[in-house]
Design a protein around this motif. Sequence first.
Motif, PDB file in Angstrom:
ATOM      1  N   SER A  94       0.832  -1.200   0.000  1.00  0.00           N
ATOM      2  CA  SER A  94       0.000   0.000   0.000  1.00  0.00           C
ATOM      3  C   SER A  94       0.867   1.251   0.000  1.00  0.00           C
ATOM      4  CB  SER A  94      -0.930  -0.019   1.202  1.00  0.00           C
ATOM      5  OG  SER A  94      -0.215  -0.312   2.380  1.00  0.00           O
ATOM      6  N   SER A  95       0.344   2.310  -0.598  1.00  0.00           N
ATOM      7  CA  SER A  95       1.057   3.589  -0.644  1.00  0.00           C
ATOM      8  C   SER A  95       1.135   4.187   0.762  1.00  0.00           C
ATOM      9  CB  SER A  95       0.305   4.564  -1.546  1.00  0.00           C
ATOM     10  OG  SER A  95      -0.929   4.898  -0.920  1.00  0.00           O
ATOM     11  N   LYS A  96       1.938   5.204   0.884  1.00  0.00           N
ATOM     12  CA  LYS A  96       2.074   5.881   2.174  1.00  0.00           C
ATOM     13  C   LYS A  96       0.724   6.398   2.672  1.00  0.00           C
ATOM     14  CE  LYS A  96       4.918   9.288   4.444  1.00  0.00           C
ATOM     15  NZ  LYS A  96       6.198   9.977   4.419  1.00  0.00           N
ATOM     16  N   GLY A  97      -0.028   7.018   1.746  1.00  0.00           N
ATOM     17  CA  GLY A  97      -1.345   7.551   2.129  1.00  0.00           C
ATOM     18  C   GLY A  97      -2.271   6.442   2.595  1.00  0.00           C
ATOM     19  N   ALA A  98      -2.309   5.341   1.849  1.00  0.00           N
ATOM     20  CA  ALA A  98      -3.209   4.241   2.194  1.00  0.00           C
ATOM     21  C   ALA A  98      -2.754   3.521   3.463  1.00  0.00           C
ATOM     22  CB  ALA A  98      -3.295   3.258   1.027  1.00  0.00           C
ATOM     23  N   SER A  99      -1.454   3.555   3.727  1.00  0.00           N
ATOM     24  CA  SER A  99      -0.926   2.845   4.900  1.00  0.00           C
ATOM     25  C   SER A  99      -1.287   3.530   6.218  1.00  0.00           C
ATOM     26  CB  SER A  99       0.598   2.713   4.802  1.00  0.00           C
ATOM     27  OG  SER A  99       0.941   1.957   3.663  1.00  0.00           O
ATOM     28  N   GLN A 100      -1.845   4.741   6.115  1.00  0.00           N
ATOM     29  CA  GLN A 100      -2.302   5.393   7.348  1.00  0.00           C
ATOM     30  C   GLN A 100      -3.373   4.571   8.051  1.00  0.00           C
ATOM     31  OE1 GLN A 100      -2.762   9.931   6.995  1.00  0.00           O
ATOM     32  NE2 GLN A 100      -2.975   9.182   4.907  1.00  0.00           N
ATOM     33  N   LEU A 101      -4.036   3.679   7.306  1.00  0.00           N
ATOM     34  CA  LEU A 101      -5.044   2.818   7.935  1.00  0.00           C
ATOM     35  C   LEU A 101      -4.418   2.017   9.069  1.00  0.00           C
ATOM     36  CD1 LEU A 101      -7.266   1.155   5.191  1.00  0.00           C
ATOM     37  CD2 LEU A 101      -7.943   2.832   6.908  1.00  0.00           C
ATOM     38  N   GLU A 102      -3.150   1.658   8.907  1.00  0.00           N
ATOM     39  CA  GLU A 102      -2.445   0.976   9.992  1.00  0.00           C
ATOM     40  C   GLU A 102      -1.607   1.951  10.813  1.00  0.00           C
ATOM     41  OE1 GLU A 102      -0.255  -2.609   9.123  1.00  0.00           O
ATOM     42  OE2 GLU A 102       0.613  -2.660  11.126  1.00  0.00           O
ATOM     43  N   GLY A 103      -1.018   2.922  10.130  1.00  0.00           N
ATOM     44  CA  GLY A 103      -0.049   3.808  10.785  1.00  0.00           C
ATOM     45  C   GLY A 103      -0.644   4.763  11.795  1.00  0.00           C
ATOM     46  N   SER A 104      -1.933   5.057  11.652  1.00  0.00           N
ATOM     47  CA  SER A 104      -2.566   5.985  12.587  1.00  0.00           C
ATOM     48  C   SER A 104      -3.953   5.494  12.982  1.00  0.00           C
ATOM     49  CB  SER A 104      -2.679   7.374  11.958  1.00  0.00           C
ATOM     50  OG  SER A 104      -3.568   8.177  12.722  1.00  0.00           O
ATOM     51  N   LYS A 105      -4.121   5.204  14.263  1.00  0.00           N
ATOM     52  CA  LYS A 105      -5.424   4.723  14.734  1.00  0.00           C
ATOM     53  C   LYS A 105      -6.463   5.830  14.636  1.00  0.00           C
ATOM     54  CE  LYS A 105      -3.937   0.928  17.635  1.00  0.00           C
ATOM     55  NZ  LYS A 105      -3.939  -0.106  16.596  1.00  0.00           N
ATOM     56  N   VAL A 106      -6.014   7.080  14.781  1.00  0.00           N
ATOM     57  CA  VAL A 106      -6.929   8.211  14.671  1.00  0.00           C
ATOM     58  C   VAL A 106      -7.452   8.300  13.235  1.00  0.00           C
ATOM     59  CG1 VAL A 106      -7.035  10.734  14.695  1.00  0.00           C
ATOM     60  CG2 VAL A 106      -5.942   9.513  16.594  1.00  0.00           C
ATOM     61  N   PHE A 107      -6.553   8.187  12.268  1.00  0.00           N
ATOM     62  CA  PHE A 107      -6.948   8.185  10.850  1.00  0.00           C
ATOM     63  C   PHE A 107      -7.963   7.079  10.593  1.00  0.00           C
ATOM     64  CE2 PHE A 107      -6.642   6.529   6.564  1.00  0.00           C
ATOM     65  CZ  PHE A 107      -6.625   7.666   5.759  1.00  0.00           C
ATOM     66  N   MET A 108      -7.631   5.878  11.096  1.00  0.00           N
ATOM     67  CA  MET A 108      -8.489   4.723  10.843  1.00  0.00           C
ATOM     68  C   MET A 108      -9.881   4.912  11.445  1.00  0.00           C
ATOM     69  SD  MET A 108      -8.448   0.981  12.491  1.00  0.00           S
ATOM     70  CE  MET A 108      -8.800   1.782  14.003  1.00  0.00           C
ATOM     71  N   LYS A 109      -9.921   5.352  12.705  1.00  0.00           N
ATOM     72  CA  LYS A 109     -11.219   5.487  13.375  1.00  0.00           C
ATOM     73  C   LYS A 109     -12.057   6.576  12.706  1.00  0.00           C
ATOM     74  CE  LYS A 109     -12.450   3.555  16.770  1.00  0.00           C
ATOM     75  NZ  LYS A 109     -13.104   2.242  17.074  1.00  0.00           N
ATOM     76  N   ASN A 110     -11.429   7.673  12.334  1.00  0.00           N
ATOM     77  CA  ASN A 110     -12.176   8.745  11.665  1.00  0.00           C
ATOM     78  C   ASN A 110     -12.679   8.283  10.302  1.00  0.00           C
ATOM     79  OD1 ASN A 110     -11.981  10.574  13.753  1.00  0.00           O
ATOM     80  ND2 ASN A 110     -10.054  11.435  13.017  1.00  0.00           N
ATOM     81  N   PHE A 111     -11.858   7.501   9.617  1.00  0.00           N
ATOM     82  CA  PHE A 111     -12.263   6.948   8.317  1.00  0.00           C
ATOM     83  C   PHE A 111     -13.481   6.027   8.498  1.00  0.00           C
ATOM     84  CE2 PHE A 111     -12.160   3.430   5.321  1.00  0.00           C
ATOM     85  CZ  PHE A 111     -12.129   4.089   4.097  1.00  0.00           C
ATOM     86  N   LEU A 112     -13.417   5.156   9.484  1.00  0.00           N
ATOM     87  CA  LEU A 112     -14.524   4.223   9.723  1.00  0.00           C
ATOM     88  C   LEU A 112     -15.810   4.983  10.037  1.00  0.00           C
ATOM     89  CD1 LEU A 112     -12.724   1.475  11.873  1.00  0.00           C
ATOM     90  CD2 LEU A 112     -13.448   1.297   9.493  1.00  0.00           C
ATOM     91  N   ALA A 113     -15.662   6.031  10.858  1.00  0.00           N
ATOM     92  CA  ALA A 113     -16.841   6.822  11.236  1.00  0.00           C
ATOM     93  C   ALA A 113     -17.422   7.511   9.998  1.00  0.00           C
ATOM     94  CB  ALA A 113     -16.460   7.839  12.303  1.00  0.00           C
ATOM     95  N   LYS A 114     -16.546   8.076   9.165  1.00  0.00           N
ATOM     96  CA  LYS A 114     -16.985   8.809   7.974  1.00  0.00           C
ATOM     97  C   LYS A 114     -17.813   7.925   7.047  1.00  0.00           C
ATOM     98  CE  LYS A 114     -14.974  11.284   4.012  1.00  0.00           C
ATOM     99  NZ  LYS A 114     -13.694  11.704   3.405  1.00  0.00           N
ATOM    100  N   TYR A 115     -17.398   6.662   6.894  1.00  0.00           N
ATOM    101  CA  TYR A 115     -18.086   5.779   5.963  1.00  0.00           C
ATOM    102  C   TYR A 115     -19.010   4.768   6.653  1.00  0.00           C
ATOM    103  CZ  TYR A 115     -15.353   7.922   2.320  1.00  0.00           C
ATOM    104  OH  TYR A 115     -14.817   8.844   1.460  1.00  0.00           O
ATOM    105  N   ASN A 116     -19.346   5.050   7.902  1.00  0.00           N
ATOM    106  CA  ASN A 116     -20.295   4.189   8.626  1.00  0.00           C
ATOM    107  C   ASN A 116     -19.904   2.721   8.632  1.00  0.00           C
ATOM    108  OD1 ASN A 116     -22.315   5.879   9.641  1.00  0.00           O
ATOM    109  ND2 ASN A 116     -22.963   6.263   7.522  1.00  0.00           N
ATOM    110  N   ILE A 117     -18.637   2.450   8.811  1.00  0.00           N
ATOM    111  CA  ILE A 117     -18.168   1.068   8.856  1.00  0.00           C
ATOM    112  C   ILE A 117     -18.133   0.652  10.332  1.00  0.00           C
ATOM    113  CG2 ILE A 117     -16.205  -0.444   8.318  1.00  0.00           C
ATOM    114  CD1 ILE A 117     -15.624   1.633   5.984  1.00  0.00           C
TER     115      ILE A 117
END
Length: 425
Positions: A94-117
């Motif tokens: 994965s690219s650097k941008g996409a790897s934030q899903l693992e690299g940052s829990k804040v990024f991941m949680k906000n992403f999940l919230a944004k897309y109702n996952i």
Amino acid sequence: MKNIEKVLIVGAGGREYSIGLAIKKDERVKELFFAPGNGATENLGTNISISDFNQLADFVVENGIGLTVVGPEQPLVDGIVDIFEARGLAVFGSSKGASQLEGSKVFMKNFLAKYNIPTARFIETSSLEESYKFIETLQVPIVVKADGLCGGKGVIIAQSHDEAKKTAGEMLSGNLFGDAGNKVVIEEFLDGYELSLFAISDGKNFKMLPAAQDHKRLLTGDEGPNTGGMGAYAPTPLINDELYKKIEERIIKPTLDGMEKDGNLFRGVLFAGLMIVNNEPYTLEFNVRFGDPECEILMPLIETPVAEMLYMATQGKLDEVDIKISDRYSVGVVIASEKYPYSSSTPAEIIVDEIVHGELAENSHISYAGVSKEDDKLYATGGRVLVAVGLGDSIQEARDRAYMLCGQIHFAGKQFRTDIAYQAL
Ligand code: AMP
Ligand code: GLY
């Protein structure tokens, strides 16, 4: 043009060894390189000691390597894929941008919230006051996570409100995990069972692999401290078609779609750490790589040539590959060195008995991790040393073979759990 004659694998663990082993089965692959590899990957190919990404890309160009596969999270989070792709190289990860899903829990949680996952109810904050307020609204136990990569140690399950507050305070002040704790995630505790689900994605198309179960605790009976994983098996009977479908539709697909929408096309391995509560999947975490030891047990179940599959993923053409998964079972038992996970151990020679039983020889193998090689002998050099993998037509058969193989492997101080896959039996 597909060029998989020469393949580079980045990493040094059992995960990378097992990817190498799987790729080597393909006759079209003539040469393997590992950066940096371990003492046993030298038996599969050539170890090279270049860590700078640009220099590594130079090496790839100079040697006509047609595919690079990145195993661990750190180089992904550090942007190795972006550097390789900018130079027109086929690189799986994965690219650097996409790897934030693992690299940052804040990024991941906000992403999940944004897309109702589906995920545990949470807040992310860098304010001590806010964290205290939210902690008060939760029942114990309470989960407190540091934002950044902490080698799997950044999650504390607090048994009281006071402990949760104290932990959040220590993380935010930088005392516990340094900068990785500049922000914290506080979330409700989910009570269920855990599954690891891996999807190989080319950005748009994806293929889910059989669900695996890891064993994080050091000791038999799920006792002792958390580790990187002491064993795994797949497929697990704890999942059925209905649950696979829910995971696919509610978690994997919306994640890949959302990442694309946000300009972070996700190519590589999406590793969803899930908690299943009342037959409903919740996302605990994402990783952007294969799990270790999950990779070691999943690789032997992939019947499609692995190098070709990964190459096609790098080209956004996974839909042109017919990915076949074996209907057998795979069980992997990690053998670790004496003092794992507390401290390093004295190197010890590894002796593997000759396996005379044909059925065992054909249906089991070793994936090496923490080993070095000297005078053609392998030494256990600490940490998780190897994974004994057994395959079979049932979990019981695969497990029996993995444990029979464990009995053939010797080194001073070896330790392993004797109950891998117990939840499936
Ligand atoms: P993570 O790194 O976020 O996957 O967390 C590591 C481990 O902590 C997980 O594998 C779970 O066992 C546990 N864990 C994390 N978050 C939760 C949660 N919300 N509820 C229950 N257990 C959790
Ligand atoms: N075995 C879990 C991991 O690789 O994160």
